[in-house]
Design an enzyme around this catalytic site. Structure first.
Site, PDB file in Angstrom:
ATOM      1  N   ASN A  80      -1.894  52.544  62.925  1.00  0.00           N
ATOM      2  CA  ASN A  80      -1.073  53.429  62.103  1.00  0.00           C
ATOM      3  C   ASN A  80       0.399  53.442  62.524  1.00  0.00           C
ATOM      4  OD1 ASN A  80      -0.404  55.519  60.257  1.00  0.00           O
ATOM      5  ND2 ASN A  80      -2.425  56.433  60.516  1.00  0.00           N
ATOM      6  N   HIS A 110       4.922  50.345  86.461  1.00  0.00           N
ATOM      7  CA  HIS A 110       5.796  49.869  87.532  1.00  0.00           C
ATOM      8  C   HIS A 110       5.219  50.228  88.895  1.00  0.00           C
ATOM      9  CE1 HIS A 110       9.244  48.636  85.104  1.00  0.00           C
ATOM     10  NE2 HIS A 110       8.901  49.626  84.300  1.00  0.00           N
ATOM     11  N   ALA A 138      -4.022  60.638  66.615  1.00  0.00           N
ATOM     12  CA  ALA A 138      -2.562  60.579  66.613  1.00  0.00           C
ATOM     13  C   ALA A 138      -1.976  60.910  67.988  1.00  0.00           C
ATOM     14  CB  ALA A 138      -2.000  61.562  65.580  1.00  0.00           C
ATOM     15  N   ALA A 156      -6.548  63.668  69.172  1.00  0.00           N
ATOM     16  CA  ALA A 156      -5.092  63.599  69.066  1.00  0.00           C
ATOM     17  C   ALA A 156      -4.424  64.176  70.306  1.00  0.00           C
ATOM     18  CB  ALA A 156      -4.627  64.348  67.818  1.00  0.00           C
ATOM     19  N   LYS A 179     -17.968  65.970  74.267  1.00  0.00           N
ATOM     20  CA  LYS A 179     -19.122  65.884  73.375  1.00  0.00           C
ATOM     21  C   LYS A 179     -19.519  64.414  73.241  1.00  0.00           C
ATOM     22  CE  LYS A 179     -20.444  67.690  68.845  1.00  0.00           C
ATOM     23  NZ  LYS A 179     -19.976  68.357  67.636  1.00  0.00           N
TER      24      LYS A 179
END
Length: 183
Positions: A80, A110, A138, A156, A179
């Site tokens: 997306n 790094h 997201a 998200a 879950k």
């Protein structure tokens, strides 16, 4: 009529991007739906499966001297808007995977030894594997040396620092299992 013309124009632009990136060396198993994506270098280190989709603002970045399949995205997967894959060694995404908007997936970081600038230290490389049919929500961050199992769901905003098992659902910073999809 305008909607049809818009769709035709977007389809033509996607096909031109396919031709352009194939010409630069990106390997594609077939047609790849590409909006305004960025693949700045090391095109030969990227393999895209048939019918995968890269939405507007997706960046596929390969760095470092090693060559090979640094970024591999399986068929029918969807990446997306505004997501960045930052690979030094290996980021492999399976088939039918959904990655939400604004995600950052990296296989390295790094060095952090005391007495030396972080900028001057070599990259510490690992791998990221997201197995088939997983869903990454997201604004998720996935860090090096993580495997996300088949059918797993990452909520998200999560920061994934450890492996996620098959069909597990994780959330939080750092991500923890809350879950299982198996009941």
């Amino acid at each position: 009529m305008l909607r049809l013309l818009h769709r035709l124009g977007m389809g033509a632009a996607s096909r031109l991007r396919n031709l352009y990136y194939r010409g630069l060396g990106v390997r594609m198993g077939g047609y790849v739906w590409m909006r305004a994506v960025e693949i700045p270098r090391n095109w030969g280190d990227i393999c895209l499966g048939v019918n995968c989709s890269l939405d507007r603002g997706v960046t596929l970045l390969c760095s470092g001297p090693e060559t090979g399949d640094k970024i591999r995205i399986g068929g029918d997967s969807y990446i997306n808007r505004g997501t960045m894959l930052d690979a030094h060694r290996k980021i492999w995404i399976g088939e039918r995977v959904m990655v939400g908007p604004g995600c950052y997936i990296t296989d390295s970081d790094h060095g952090m030894k005391a007495g030396q600038s972080v900028k001057e230290q070599p990259m510490v490389k690992g791998e990221v594997v997201i197995e088939d049919e997983a869903w990454v929500g997201a604004n998720v961050t996935i860090l090096k040396n993580v495997r996300i199992g088949r059918g797993a769901i990452v909520a998200a905003g999560a920061v994934v620092t450890k492996d996620v098992g098959m069909n597990e659902m994780v959330a939080g910073m750092p991500a923890k299992v809350f879950k299982s999809r198996e009941g």
